[in-house]
Design a protein around this motif. Structure first.
Motif, mmCIF file in Angstrom:
data_model
loop_
_atom_site.group_PDB
_atom_site.id
_atom_site.type_symbol
_atom_site.label_atom_id
_atom_site.label_comp_id
_atom_site.label_asym_id
_atom_site.label_seq_id
_atom_site.Cartn_x
_atom_site.Cartn_y
_atom_site.Cartn_z
ATOM 1 N N THR A 1 0.865 -1.365 0.035
ATOM 2 C CA THR A 1 0.110 -0.191 -0.125
ATOM 3 C C THR A 1 0.845 1.238 0.101
ATOM 4 O O THR A 1 0.255 2.530 -0.269
ATOM 5 C CB THR A 1 -1.031 -0.128 1.297
ATOM 6 N N ARG A 2 2.042 1.131 0.216
ATOM 7 C CA ARG A 2 3.070 2.208 0.046
ATOM 8 C C ARG A 2 3.697 2.567 -1.292
ATOM 9 O O ARG A 2 3.990 3.357 -1.761
ATOM 10 C CB ARG A 2 4.453 2.251 1.080
ATOM 11 N N ARG A 3 3.119 1.546 -2.317
ATOM 12 C CA ARG A 3 3.319 1.738 -3.573
ATOM 13 C C ARG A 3 2.442 2.504 -4.236
ATOM 14 O O ARG A 3 1.341 2.690 -3.863
ATOM 15 C CB ARG A 3 3.502 0.470 -4.416
ATOM 16 N N PRO A 4 2.613 3.425 -5.338
ATOM 17 C CA PRO A 4 1.747 4.146 -6.400
ATOM 18 C C PRO A 4 0.622 2.782 -6.712
ATOM 19 O O PRO A 4 0.923 1.921 -6.728
ATOM 20 C CB PRO A 4 2.438 4.473 -7.370
ATOM 21 N N ARG A 5 -0.708 3.725 -6.767
ATOM 22 C CA ARG A 5 -1.755 2.698 -7.299
ATOM 23 C C ARG A 5 -1.476 1.748 -8.295
ATOM 24 O O ARG A 5 -1.800 0.734 -8.088
ATOM 25 C CB ARG A 5 -2.834 3.818 -7.386
ATOM 26 N N ARG A 6 -0.928 2.498 -9.652
ATOM 27 C CA ARG A 6 -0.701 1.718 -10.344
ATOM 28 C C ARG A 6 0.319 0.314 -10.443
ATOM 29 O O ARG A 6 -0.077 -0.550 -10.902
ATOM 30 C CB ARG A 6 -0.220 2.578 -11.836
ATOM 31 N N ALA A 7 1.283 0.586 -9.660
ATOM 32 C CA ALA A 7 2.048 -0.427 -9.364
ATOM 33 C C ALA A 7 1.273 -1.721 -8.694
ATOM 34 O O ALA A 7 1.826 -2.716 -8.599
ATOM 35 C CB ALA A 7 3.319 -0.077 -8.664
ATOM 36 N N GLN A 8 0.245 -1.112 -7.465
ATOM 37 C CA GLN A 8 -0.277 -2.521 -6.805
ATOM 38 C C GLN A 8 -1.056 -3.177 -7.696
ATOM 39 O O GLN A 8 -1.472 -4.402 -7.237
ATOM 40 C CB GLN A 8 -1.207 -1.592 -5.850
ATOM 41 N N VAL A 9 -1.663 -2.864 -8.851
ATOM 42 C CA VAL A 9 -2.449 -3.446 -9.423
ATOM 43 C C VAL A 9 -2.268 -4.883 -9.956
ATOM 44 O O VAL A 9 -2.996 -6.025 -9.549
ATOM 45 C CB VAL A 9 -3.094 -2.783 -10.809
ATOM 46 N N PRO A 10 -1.194 -5.128 -10.490
ATOM 47 C CA PRO A 10 -0.700 -6.604 -10.915
ATOM 48 C C PRO A 10 -0.841 -7.308 -9.722
ATOM 49 O O PRO A 10 -0.965 -8.753 -9.841
ATOM 50 C CB PRO A 10 0.817 -6.362 -11.567
ATOM 51 N N TYR A 11 -0.363 -6.779 -8.586
ATOM 52 C CA TYR A 11 -0.183 -7.621 -7.285
ATOM 53 C C TYR A 11 -1.570 -8.055 -6.885
ATOM 54 O O TYR A 11 -1.739 -9.077 -6.439
ATOM 55 C CB TYR A 11 0.592 -7.030 -6.353
ATOM 56 N N LEU A 12 -2.581 -6.819 -7.007
ATOM 57 C CA LEU A 12 -3.903 -7.371 -6.698
ATOM 58 C C LEU A 12 -4.521 -8.193 -7.403
ATOM 59 O O LEU A 12 -5.273 -9.231 -6.983
ATOM 60 C CB LEU A 12 -4.557 -6.045 -6.525
ATOM 61 N N VAL A 13 -4.091 -8.200 -8.624
ATOM 62 C CA VAL A 13 -4.617 -9.167 -9.826
ATOM 63 C C VAL A 13 -4.174 -10.621 -9.218
ATOM 64 O O VAL A 13 -4.968 -11.567 -9.308
ATOM 65 C CB VAL A 13 -4.471 -8.789 -11.191
ATOM 66 N N LEU A 14 -2.977 -10.765 -9.075
ATOM 67 C CA LEU A 14 -2.526 -12.057 -8.495
ATOM 68 C C LEU A 14 -3.038 -12.573 -7.452
ATOM 69 O O LEU A 14 -3.608 -13.684 -7.216
ATOM 70 C CB LEU A 14 -0.910 -11.895 -8.459
ATOM 71 N N VAL A 15 -3.113 -11.843 -6.292
ATOM 72 C CA VAL A 15 -3.554 -12.162 -4.962
ATOM 73 C C VAL A 15 -5.244 -12.399 -5.533
ATOM 74 O O VAL A 15 -5.775 -13.431 -4.782
ATOM 75 C CB VAL A 15 -3.634 -10.759 -4.278
#
Lengths: 304, 264
Positions: free
Chosen positions: A106-120
């Motif tokens: 959650t400290r990363r920029p929103r865009r960078a979070q998306v691939p991880y969220l998709v994987l999760v």
């Protein structure tokens, strides 16, 4: 796509009109559906535990206590103990990974979070059956890690790690980790971005800043997540069944066995009620211990 | 926190979540009916079998049907419920809400056993609609969660402004509330759909082998005869989930759908 006008958080006091029959009409279907499909089944299980089993058929109405006596005999109590220990171990490992991971994510920029969220999300939705299958392959002798380690010369001979205790725990953590990350995500992402940096500029090393500044703010979310993960893992059936030896079979395996294979629904129901009581007591204990205060009725989603 | 530590942790989590799938993907490529990794020979025949062998594609169709209708039911319960809780002061609405959120606070096996008991008592055990209804109620939690987040983000002053301009309750819902929560509704539908598609224990206890869903089929072959088709199907499942969630992430703001605040 869904950009809202600038606003404060929902602490807003709203005027909520009691508008005639409308809300009741709207609630008719949800109330009916959830009562019939959720409340009635629970009540049925509670009653079934006292019914008499008919060897040839299902059960007949009655009031006997032998189902509970059997559900609480030494064999089933030992199974319950194993189930709780396995679930606690998996919960602990899951949180040790999920809390720092979610915080850093959650400290990363929103865009960078998306691939991880998709994987999760994709991992979370993966069937327990597929998870059991995948881990049984990964830990097997002929197609798993140990086979690969032999090929690259790190191991002498390939061994099978499944079925076994660690196979069960590793797969439990696999299904629990995405759940924990998504459960922690809202609170963590609403934390002030500058908090840890503030602690840093005041001279605290990162880990100290995390433990002393961040953790106290998220204790309730961590506690709720721990309880959620514990209950979820405690209720899993496929993983202990496929990756464990009989010594690691948890109560859900025996509930399913009694209900489907042995046709003993009243015993399955009594076991389920014992499991329910046990999981609720321990879940509340987890919340109290981790959050340091008694549980509140509402979920802990909004930031403190 | 330390950059290296962070990279290591991210790599560990990603590897942990992907490693089992990599092995499954490898196994699915075996040329003969064996489950070796690394695969021996390379062939896509098991992917073909997944689509041509009726013992595999029938359960797949069953699963798609169940997931579609179950997700519709979940959304049909969650939308009016979350709206009433947000808009009106109705005392028992909170209790209904609690019933909608409760399934995820119960060990899954208990929900499944409850469904089994219910449908036996109603003498409907094994009928296809039982798994649809039980999945629908069980998965209501997901659209309920996304819609609650969505409604929290909706500025109540918008609604009040519309009301003072003379809009009726249903006009407010149609023109303001519904368009605003639509992405959350779609996300809730998608979550419920994908989870129903993958759900095993409730499907097993309500319909079992009489209306075989894909997870039930996979579990059966896990116990009575491994085949690389299982691996091929697992890969397709995972790929499908990734595509669906990536699409949600492209069309909407995934962090916000999952409960993060306004864009920073």
């Amino acid at each position: 796509m869904n950009r809202a006008p600038a606003q404060s958080r929902p602490q807003h006091r709203r005027e909520r009109p009691e508008a005639g029959p409308w809300p009741h009409l709207l609630l008719a279907w949800p109330s009916l559906a959830l009562t019939v499909l959720f409340l009635v089944p629970l009540g049925t299980i509670a009653a079934l535990g006292f019914f008499r089993r008919i060897p040839a058929g299902f059960f007949e109405v009655g009031f006997v206590t032998d189902n509970y006596a059997r559900a609480l005999d030494s064999f089933h109590l030992e199974r319950l103990g194993v189930s709780v220990m396995l679930a606690l171990a998996a919960t602990l490992i899951t949180l040790l990974v999920a809390v720092p991971f979610t915080f850093l994510l959650t400290r990363r920029p929103r865009r960078a979070q998306v691939p991880y969220l998709v994987l999760v999300l994709a991992s979370l939705s993966l069937s327990e059956v597929i998870v059991g299958f995948a881990w049984s392959l990964l830990l097997s002798r002929t197609s798993g890690i140990s086979n690969v380690l032999v090929r690259i010369g790190l191991m002498e001979t390939a061994v099978a790690w499944s079925p076994g205790l660690w196979a069960v725990i590793l797969a439990f953590v696999f299904v629990a980790l995405p759940l924990a990350i998504l459960s922690l995500y809202p609170t963590f992402s609403r934390l002030d971005q500058e908090l840890p940096e503030a602690a840093g500029t005041m001279g605290a090393p990162p880990l100290v800043g995390f433990v002393t500044v961040v953790l106290p703010l998220v204790r309730r979310a961590v506690a709720a997540t721990a309880a959620l993960v514990f209950i979820f893992v405690l209720g899993a059936y496929v993983i202990p069944q496929t990756l464990g030896r009989p010594a690691h079979w948890t109560i859900p395996v025996h509930i399913t066995d009694q209900a489907i294979m042995k046709n003993h629904l009243p015993l399955a129901a009594a076991l389920a009620i014992v499991l329910l009581v046990m999981s609720s007591v321990i879940a509340v204990a987890i919340v109290v211990i981790v959050s340091g205060r008694p549980p509140r009725a509402e979920p802990s989603v909004p930031a403190p | 926190m330390n950059r290296v530590l962070r990279a290591a942790l991210f790599a560990l989590v990603v590897a942990y979540l992907i490693a089992p799938l990599l092995v499954v993907a490898g196994v699915s490529l075996n040329e003969r009916q064996v489950l070796f990794f690394p695969p021996q020979g390379l062939s896509l025949r098991w992917y073909g079998a997944a689509f041509t062998d009726p013992s595999w594609y029938r359960p797949a169709i069953n699963s798609l049907l169940v997931a579609t209708f179950a997700a519709l039911i979940a959304v049909s319960i969650a939308l009016p419920l979350s709206y009433v809780v947000w808009r009106y002061r109705v005392r028992y609405a909170k209790a209904v809400m609690a019933m909608g959120l409760a399934p995820f606070a119960l060990p899954p096996v208990i929900t499944a056993l409850g469904a089994l008991a219910l449908w036996i008592v109603l003498q409907s055990y094994g009928r296809p609609y039982t798994v649809v209804l039980s999945h629908g109620a069980f998965l209501t939690t997901l659209p309920l969660a996304t819609l609650t987040v969505g409604l929290q983000n909706l500025n109540p002053q918008l609604v009040e402004a519309a009301r003072t301009m003379g809009a009726t309750g249903s006009a407010v819902f149609r023109t303001i509330v519904f368009p605003f929560v639509r992405p959350y509704l779609i996300a809730g539908f998608v979550f419920a759909f994908v989870l129903s598609l993958n759900e095993y224990i409730i499907a097993y206890m309500t319909v079992g082998f009489t209306f075989e869903t894909l997870p039930v089929k996979i579990f059966a072959s896990l116990r009575y005869g491994y085949s690389p088709v299982m691996a091929a199907i697992s890969v397709l499942f995972f790929a499908f989930a990734v595509v669906v969630f990536a699409a949600v992430g492209r069309l909407g703001d995934l962090p916000r759908l999952l409960g993060a605040d306004e864009t920073d």
